[in-house]
Design a protein around this motif. Sequence first.
Motif, PDB file in Angstrom:
ATOM      1  N   VAL A 159       2.229 -54.336  18.323  1.00  0.00           N
ATOM      2  CA  VAL A 159       1.946 -52.597  19.902  1.00  0.00           C
ATOM      3  C   VAL A 159       3.686 -52.791  19.824  1.00  0.00           C
ATOM      4  CG1 VAL A 159       2.379 -53.336  22.037  1.00  0.00           C
ATOM      5  CG2 VAL A 159       0.196 -53.943  21.525  1.00  0.00           C
ATOM      6  N   ASN A 160       4.372 -53.827  19.634  1.00  0.00           N
ATOM      7  CA  ASN A 160       5.592 -53.998  19.139  1.00  0.00           C
ATOM      8  C   ASN A 160       6.295 -52.304  18.997  1.00  0.00           C
ATOM      9  OD1 ASN A 160       6.553 -56.189  21.431  1.00  0.00           O
ATOM     10  ND2 ASN A 160       7.061 -57.625  19.662  1.00  0.00           N
ATOM     11  N   LYS A 161       5.887 -52.306  17.091  1.00  0.00           N
ATOM     12  CA  LYS A 161       6.218 -51.479  16.461  1.00  0.00           C
ATOM     13  C   LYS A 161       6.227 -50.062  16.986  1.00  0.00           C
ATOM     14  CE  LYS A 161       5.589 -50.332  12.003  1.00  0.00           C
ATOM     15  NZ  LYS A 161       5.026 -50.534  10.182  1.00  0.00           N
ATOM     16  N   GLN A 162       4.614 -49.875  17.772  1.00  0.00           N
ATOM     17  CA  GLN A 162       4.716 -48.884  18.409  1.00  0.00           C
ATOM     18  C   GLN A 162       4.905 -48.806  19.274  1.00  0.00           C
ATOM     19  OE1 GLN A 162       0.524 -48.427  19.163  1.00  0.00           O
ATOM     20  NE2 GLN A 162       0.332 -45.987  19.782  1.00  0.00           N
ATOM     21  N   LEU A 163       5.612 -49.015  20.186  1.00  0.00           N
ATOM     22  CA  LEU A 163       6.279 -48.690  21.710  1.00  0.00           C
ATOM     23  C   LEU A 163       8.065 -48.719  21.119  1.00  0.00           C
ATOM     24  CD1 LEU A 163       4.851 -51.478  24.300  1.00  0.00           C
ATOM     25  CD2 LEU A 163       4.859 -49.268  24.035  1.00  0.00           C
ATOM     26  N   ASN A 164       8.536 -49.152  20.000  1.00  0.00           N
ATOM     27  CA  ASN A 164       9.595 -49.033  19.894  1.00  0.00           C
ATOM     28  C   ASN A 164      10.104 -47.896  18.354  1.00  0.00           C
ATOM     29  OD1 ASN A 164      11.082 -50.785  21.487  1.00  0.00           O
ATOM     30  ND2 ASN A 164       9.192 -52.131  20.978  1.00  0.00           N
ATOM     31  N   ASP A 165       9.052 -47.101  18.421  1.00  0.00           N
ATOM     32  CA  ASP A 165       9.255 -45.914  16.762  1.00  0.00           C
ATOM     33  C   ASP A 165       9.006 -44.723  17.697  1.00  0.00           C
ATOM     34  OD1 ASP A 165       7.616 -43.781  15.349  1.00  0.00           O
ATOM     35  OD2 ASP A 165       7.859 -45.669  13.723  1.00  0.00           O
ATOM     36  N   LYS A 166      10.900 -44.753  17.737  1.00  0.00           N
ATOM     37  CA  LYS A 166      10.641 -42.645  18.615  1.00  0.00           C
ATOM     38  C   LYS A 166       9.413 -41.903  18.104  1.00  0.00           C
ATOM     39  CE  LYS A 166      15.692 -42.954  19.210  1.00  0.00           C
ATOM     40  NZ  LYS A 166      16.655 -42.292  18.155  1.00  0.00           N
ATOM     41  N   GLU A 167       9.242 -41.335  16.720  1.00  0.00           N
ATOM     42  CA  GLU A 167       8.295 -41.036  16.848  1.00  0.00           C
ATOM     43  C   GLU A 167       6.614 -40.612  17.588  1.00  0.00           C
ATOM     44  OE1 GLU A 167       8.215 -40.421  12.472  1.00  0.00           O
ATOM     45  OE2 GLU A 167      10.611 -39.426  12.450  1.00  0.00           O
ATOM     46  N   ARG A 168       6.001 -42.102  17.077  1.00  0.00           N
ATOM     47  CA  ARG A 168       5.271 -42.869  17.604  1.00  0.00           C
ATOM     48  C   ARG A 168       5.342 -42.379  19.223  1.00  0.00           C
ATOM     49  NH1 ARG A 168       2.373 -47.686  14.924  1.00  0.00           N
ATOM     50  NH2 ARG A 168       3.338 -47.622  12.791  1.00  0.00           N
ATOM     51  N   VAL A 169       6.309 -42.941  19.966  1.00  0.00           N
ATOM     52  CA  VAL A 169       6.497 -42.447  21.261  1.00  0.00           C
ATOM     53  C   VAL A 169       6.418 -41.055  21.665  1.00  0.00           C
ATOM     54  CG1 VAL A 169       8.069 -42.852  23.288  1.00  0.00           C
ATOM     55  CG2 VAL A 169       7.438 -44.792  21.372  1.00  0.00           C
ATOM     56  N   ALA A 170       6.713 -40.453  20.798  1.00  0.00           N
ATOM     57  CA  ALA A 170       7.151 -38.758  21.199  1.00  0.00           C
ATOM     58  C   ALA A 170       5.830 -38.497  21.200  1.00  0.00           C
ATOM     59  CB  ALA A 170       8.472 -38.098  20.111  1.00  0.00           C
ATOM     60  N   ALA A 171       4.964 -38.956  19.859  1.00  0.00           N
ATOM     61  CA  ALA A 171       3.540 -37.765  19.522  1.00  0.00           C
ATOM     62  C   ALA A 171       2.679 -38.403  20.959  1.00  0.00           C
ATOM     63  CB  ALA A 171       3.333 -38.711  18.465  1.00  0.00           C
ATOM     64  N   ALA A 172       2.706 -39.743  21.312  1.00  0.00           N
ATOM     65  CA  ALA A 172       2.384 -40.007  22.254  1.00  0.00           C
ATOM     66  C   ALA A 172       2.421 -38.998  23.396  1.00  0.00           C
ATOM     67  CB  ALA A 172       2.035 -41.807  22.409  1.00  0.00           C
ATOM     68  N   LEU A 173       3.567 -39.004  23.426  1.00  0.00           N
ATOM     69  CA  LEU A 173       4.048 -38.042  24.690  1.00  0.00           C
ATOM     70  C   LEU A 173       3.303 -36.625  24.967  1.00  0.00           C
ATOM     71  CD1 LEU A 173       7.204 -39.354  25.783  1.00  0.00           C
ATOM     72  CD2 LEU A 173       5.437 -40.259  27.002  1.00  0.00           C
TER      73      LEU A 173
END
Length: 148
Positions: free
Chosen positions: A116-130
């Motif tokens: 969860v921490n890795k996903q929430l603090n990875d800019k690319e994953r956050v951008a993809a989620a959004l």
Amino acid sequence: MPPALINANPVVYEKKERPARSRPGDAGFDEYSTELIDQLEHPYSLEELKVITEDAVEVDDKRSYVRVTFTPTVEHCSMATIIGLCLRVKLMRSLPSRFKVDIKVAPGTHATEDAVNKQLNDKERVAAALENPNLVDMVDECLTPSYE
């Protein structure tokens, strides 16, 4: 049929009393004025569940840094990533772009804390989620103010 709630009867805590903040539409509100950034910028509904507390928000205005540590209500909370994403989006929308934000699950409070921490603090994953309209709708709904 909606899915069953994981924690259908959570313990709900009382909100801490705070002075009112000015909002758009209030008399004298100036969206261009400099406002002190502090740890009071967090959603109350999560506060009532003690998912987030004032003590779990660290703000260093001089270093342009914010860290939020949240505690899911149960160890296998399926909403942990969504809660963290909502916190990140709220801060992205509220803080000046100069701020670096870290969102973390409190150590030992979630079964998949590292993931969860890795996903929430990875800019690319956050951008993809959004980029997912359904996910953005869910985040927007979570961030919609509720006035009591």
